[in-house]
Design an enzyme around this catalytic site. Structure first.
Site, PDB file in Angstrom:
ATOM      1  N   CYS A  65       0.872  -1.177   0.000  1.00 26.07           N
ATOM      2  CA  CYS A  65       0.000   0.000   0.000  1.00 26.07           C
ATOM      3  C   CYS A  65       0.909   1.225   0.000  1.00 26.07           C
ATOM      4  O   CYS A  65       2.129   1.089  -0.074  1.00 26.07           O
ATOM      5  CB  CYS A  65      -1.001  -0.014   1.153  1.00 26.07           C
ATOM      6  SG  CYS A  65      -0.358   0.357   2.794  1.00 26.07           S
ATOM      7  N   HIS A  98      15.424 -12.901  11.976  1.00 27.24           N
ATOM      8  CA  HIS A  98      15.245 -12.751  13.420  1.00 27.24           C
ATOM      9  C   HIS A  98      13.797 -12.882  13.881  1.00 27.24           C
ATOM     10  O   HIS A  98      13.560 -13.226  15.033  1.00 27.24           O
ATOM     11  CB  HIS A  98      15.780 -11.400  13.886  1.00 27.24           C
ATOM     12  CG  HIS A  98      17.270 -11.295  13.807  1.00 27.24           C
ATOM     13  ND1 HIS A  98      17.947 -10.222  14.336  1.00 27.24           N
ATOM     14  CD2 HIS A  98      18.212 -12.103  13.265  1.00 27.24           C
ATOM     15  CE1 HIS A  98      19.250 -10.379  14.128  1.00 27.24           C
ATOM     16  NE2 HIS A  98      19.432 -11.515  13.470  1.00 27.24           N
TER      17      HIS A  98
END
Length: 143
Positions: A65, A98
């Site tokens: 977006c 991570h």
């Protein structure tokens, strides 16, 4: 591999280019986004992507977006979705390595199309490291 992709009107150009990239990589794409530039409401196109990820119908999701914020907020309302809003390849790599991100949110108005395509490649080619990161990811609530 199968990817769900969704976008609002601000992300149409990027979505179309990303779909082309994914198809050139022999990746199956489920397109939930708009193909037009008329104003639409991003949740209508992001919820289906997040649902596909949540229900394990796809391996990953990619959403686009204008700022990436609304799309990311919407996707992260779904259990099992870990959506990372990213604006550099390094942040994409950390989101996967991570945080085990399974949805990538791209801000079309703040990154170039070539950057977006490189970020998608990094997203798809970076593995979750596990280890100390796994226990942290497990602490993210699922509901």
């Amino acid at each position: 591999m199968k990817i769900a992709i969704g976008n609002d009107h601000a992300g149409t150009e990027y979505k179309l280019a990303i779909v082309g990239l994914l198809k050139s990589m022999q990746i199956d794409v489920s397109n939930h986004g708009t193909d037009g530039t008329d104003s639409v409401d991003y949740p209508d196109f992001i919820h289906p992507v997040a649902s596909d990820v949540e229900q394990e119908k796809v391996d990953y999701g990619i959403i686009v977006c204008g700022s990436g914020n609304g799309a990311s907020m919407t996707a992260n309302k779904h259990p099992k979705v870990r959506c990372a809003l990213c604006w550099t390849k390094e942040i994409v790599a950390l989101g996967r390595a991570h945080n085990d991100a399974n949805v990538l949110s791209l801000p079309a108005r703040f990154i170039s199309l070539p950057q977006a395509l490189e970020m998608v490649k990094v997203f798809l080619n970076t593995d979750f490291e596990g280890g100390r990161h796994e226990r942290r990811v497990e602490k993210i609530p699922c509901s």
